[in-house]
Design an enzyme around this catalytic site. Structure first.
Site, PDB file in Angstrom:
ATOM      1  N   HIS A 210     -19.706   5.600  97.249  1.00 13.05           N
ATOM      2  CA  HIS A 210     -19.762   5.801  98.702  1.00 13.05           C
ATOM      3  C   HIS A 210     -20.938   5.031  99.327  1.00 13.05           C
ATOM      4  CE1 HIS A 210     -19.210   8.492 102.327  1.00 13.05           C
ATOM      5  NE2 HIS A 210     -20.434   8.058 102.532  1.00 13.05           N
ATOM      6  N   GLU A 211     -22.130   5.282  98.801  1.00 16.31           N
ATOM      7  CA  GLU A 211     -23.319   4.663  99.402  1.00 16.31           C
ATOM      8  C   GLU A 211     -23.338   3.150  99.185  1.00 16.31           C
ATOM      9  OE1 GLU A 211     -24.934   6.262 101.481  1.00 16.31           O
ATOM     10  OE2 GLU A 211     -24.324   8.285 100.953  1.00 16.31           O
TER      11      GLU A 211
ATOM     12  N   HIS B 298     -21.382   1.555 101.940  1.00 21.58           N
ATOM     13  CA  HIS B 298     -22.199   1.320 103.137  1.00 21.58           C
ATOM     14  C   HIS B 298     -23.128   0.135 102.925  1.00 21.58           C
ATOM     15  CE1 HIS B 298     -21.058   4.861 105.300  1.00 21.58           C
ATOM     16  NE2 HIS B 298     -21.597   5.720 104.465  1.00 21.58           N
TER      17      HIS B 298
ATOM     18  N   HIS C 282     -21.418  -3.171 102.959  1.00 20.47           N
ATOM     19  CA  HIS C 282     -21.014  -3.436 104.349  1.00 20.47           C
ATOM     20  C   HIS C 282     -22.209  -4.005 105.129  1.00 20.47           C
ATOM     21  CE1 HIS C 282     -18.729  -1.735 108.124  1.00 20.47           C
ATOM     22  NE2 HIS C 282     -18.788  -3.042 108.124  1.00 20.47           N
TER      23      HIS C 282
HETATM   24 ZN    ZN Z   1     -21.313   7.787 104.447  1.00 21.77          ZN
END
Ligand code: ZN
Length: 628
Positions: free
Chosen positions: A417-418, A421, A424
């Site tokens: 998940h992290e 980010h 991105h």
């Molecule tokens: Zn998040």
């Protein structure tokens, strides 16, 4: 927080939901070591921002000196295209330097909240950034005061203004809702007073309210609180769940009229600004910021409505699997599957994440590898460290990721998940000038959830053990229930509330209870007993003070599921489109960027894809439970 910075900390709401889920299983645990006992290879490298505190001090002085390079253009933005460009560039430079200053101090502070030195540096950076933001506040009113034909000429004549093209378009789009300078000044002076409802809500809910002690089935006395509630409501001990539920909402119910007044006051505030700024409705004005048409919001609610029978089936399955005569609201959060102790050493977790993200292709994987091995991540918990997880992109440096890795499956998923980010941010900052390097909240959770989804699919593809499969599927189903269904219910509540108040109804506790009760009955179906206590749940949701915000959790989650599905099915072309989306940062409106990448959030498709997957998983869980 100062508005001049484009880099920001992402609090990761979707991830946090899964994390809370895990927290319920293991409270307490072993001794937390001091930071000095953690090996450097598991720490992030803040020295990549500034080599040491004295370099930071130099940066601080530099930022001070940068402010006048921007303010010297005050009153002159209309005079020449070159001045306008120079002023905006100076503001960018302030943002870049400010971002580095703040990140250095704040990341250090988060390593150990007991360290007063970095608390002080963080405070110092905050103060200077607030000063810088205030100093920059002349820019937008001055640009808006330039006659549009003249601004168009500037933009044509000055090459340096090209990077601000989207910024200008976005600013001009909202021009018709900006009032005269005198009116704007009145509005800005009123803003502190109009915040009072939200402030009162926060004080009451998070400072003054007291919760009683409750007892579990063994007679142990436990103190109830908002944060402990999340653990208790997932407990296998039904008495504990029921007690927590009854007493938490009992406490809110005591203040139901006050909460109705704070929420009602907030609604009226928003309607006041809506009318003053000449919008047709509050929902329209709230979505306008991201240029999202109301139709996207309605499409979400309508599409989820058509698939409510699936949620009803899930509730029925819970009732059966938990062997309950009646399923109550307090039975909804407890997992269907227990006794699965998955544990992963950190290197194993990294291996899994890389395997899971293989469908992303070599280019993405090489960035991932770089991130996992070159000081982006702070892995383990230590005394005083900030809890939870986040990602933070620092322009001209690299992203930073805070974890509190303990080895559960949720922790592995949090890495995926992290890093979603982080990559991105990495791509946005590498491929975009500073002016368009920051992606919106609307886009933020897409990159993270796409990774989580791919990891989950990989786990399911490679896991044969039926207990473990059940555990993983339960995780997925719960994330859809909590994100897609529950947040859509929140979104629908806000829509109904504003429609009724804009039609002249007044906000009372009874009125709010009734809307909330009916929505719960509709969403969870005929199997559930909609306990009276739940009626006041609207009172505890802080998001309702950021109106029409939560729908983005659902659009983000759905877009991510649609991306993951197309990458898996189509391969290279879908991957290419997705990477282009990551690289496009904030260079266009989120909906346009998504559409270019093949995901149209004004159509039902991304939500349908997500709920079709929910159905597939539900089918399998039903089968597995039948055979277990
Ligand atoms: Zn998040």
């Amino acid at each position: 927080m100062a508005t001049i910075m484009r880099t920001k900390l992402l609090p990761c709401v979707v991830g946090a939901m899964l994390l809370n889920h895990a927290a319920a299983e293991s409270a307490g645990g072993s001794q937390v070591p001091p930071r000095s006992q953690i090996s450097d290879e598991y720490k992030w490298k803040i020295t990549d921002i500034y080599a040491n505190d004295s370099e930071w001090d130099k940066g601080f002085v530099q930022l001070r000196q940068l402010i006048p390079t921007m303010t010297k253009y005050k009153g002159k933005l209309a005079s020449s295209a070159a001045d306008l460009a120079a002023c905006l560039k100076a503001r960018d430079q302030i943002g870049i330097t400010g971002g580095k200053l703040y990140a250095y101090a704040r990341l250090h502070r988060d390593e150990n909240n007991n360290d007063t030195k970095y608390q002080a540096l963080t405070g110092k950076a905050e103060t200077l950034l607030t000063e810088a933001s205030a100093a920059a506040s002349f820019i937008e009113p001055e640009i808006l005061a330039i006659p549009e034909s003249q601004l168009a000429k500037f933009r044509q004549a000055e090459k340096e203004l090209a990077v601000y093209s989207f910024y200008f378009d976005n600013l001009l789009r909202q021009k018709k809702h900006i009032l005269s300078p005198a009116e704007e000044e009145i509005l800005s002076r009123a803003s502190e007073a109009t915040q009072a409802s939200e402030t009162t809500f926060n004080m009451l809910a998070h400072a003054d309210m007291k919760f009683p002690q409750i007892s579990d089935s063994k007679g142990n006395k436990l103190q109830l609180s908002e944060s402990r509630y999340r653990t208790y409501i997932m407990s296998p001990d039904r008495q504990l769940r029921q007690q927590a539920f009854t007493h938490l909402f009992g406490a809110y119910n005591q203040y139901r009229n006050t909460f109705a007044s704070t929420l009602g006051g907030n609604v009226k505030k928003n309607i006041f600004y809506t009318k003053t700024r000449k919008y047709n409705s509050t929902i329209e004005s709230a979505l306008e910021g991201d240029n999202v048409p109301v139709q996207v919001y309605d499409n979400l609610i309508n599409t989820v409505h058509k698939r409510l029978p699936l949620l009803h089936r899930y509730v029925a399955l819970k009732k059966k699997a938990l062997e309950l005569d009646e399923i109550h609201m307090y039975d909804l959060y407890t997992p269907l599957v227990r006794n699965v102790e998955l544990e992963y050493k950190y290197p194993e977790a990294l291996e899994l994440v890389q395997k899971g993200l293989e469908p992303m292709g070599d280019e993405y994987l090489s960035v991932l590898k770089q991130g996992l091995s070159s000081g982006w991540i702070d892995v383990y918990e230590n005394q005083g460290k900030q809890t939870g997880a986040y990602s933070w992109g620092v322009y001209q440096v690299h992203p930073f990721v805070l974890l509190n890795y303990t080895g559960r499956y949720d922790d592995v998923s949090t890495i995926a998940h992290e890093m979603g980010h982080a990559i991105h941010s990495y791509y946005s900052q590498k491929h975009q000038p500073y002016a368009t390097s920051s992606y919106t909240i609307f886009s933020a959770e897409i990159a993270s959830t796409t990774n989580e989804t791919l990891l989950m699919d990989y786990m399911l593809k490679t896991t044969k053990d039926s207990q473990v499969r059940m555990y993983l599927i339960n995780q997925y189903l719960e994330s859809v229930r909590a994100t897609v269904y529950r947040q859509t219910m929140f979104a629908e509540f806000e829509k109904l509330l504003y429609e009724k108040v804009e039609d002249g109804e007044s906000v009372t506790a009874d009125f709010l209870d009734e809307i909330w009760h009916d929505l719960n009955a509709k969403y969870y179906g005929s199997d559930i007993v909609v306990d009276k206590e739940i009626d006041v749940e609207w009172a505890r949701i802080p998001h309702f003070y950021s109106s029409f915000y939560v729908y983005q959790y659902v659009t983000g989650f759905s877009a991510a599921n649609a991306f993951a599905a197309s990458i898996q099915q189509e391969g290279a072309p879908a991957r290419e489109r997705y990477l282009n989306f990551l690289k496009s940062g904030g260079s266009d409106y989120s909906l346009n960027l998504l559409k270019k990448a093949g995901v149209d959030m004004s159509s039902p498709e991304p939500i349908e894809v997500t709920l079709a997957k929910f159905e597939k998983m539900l089918d399998e869980l039903e089968k597995l439970l039948r055979n277990s």
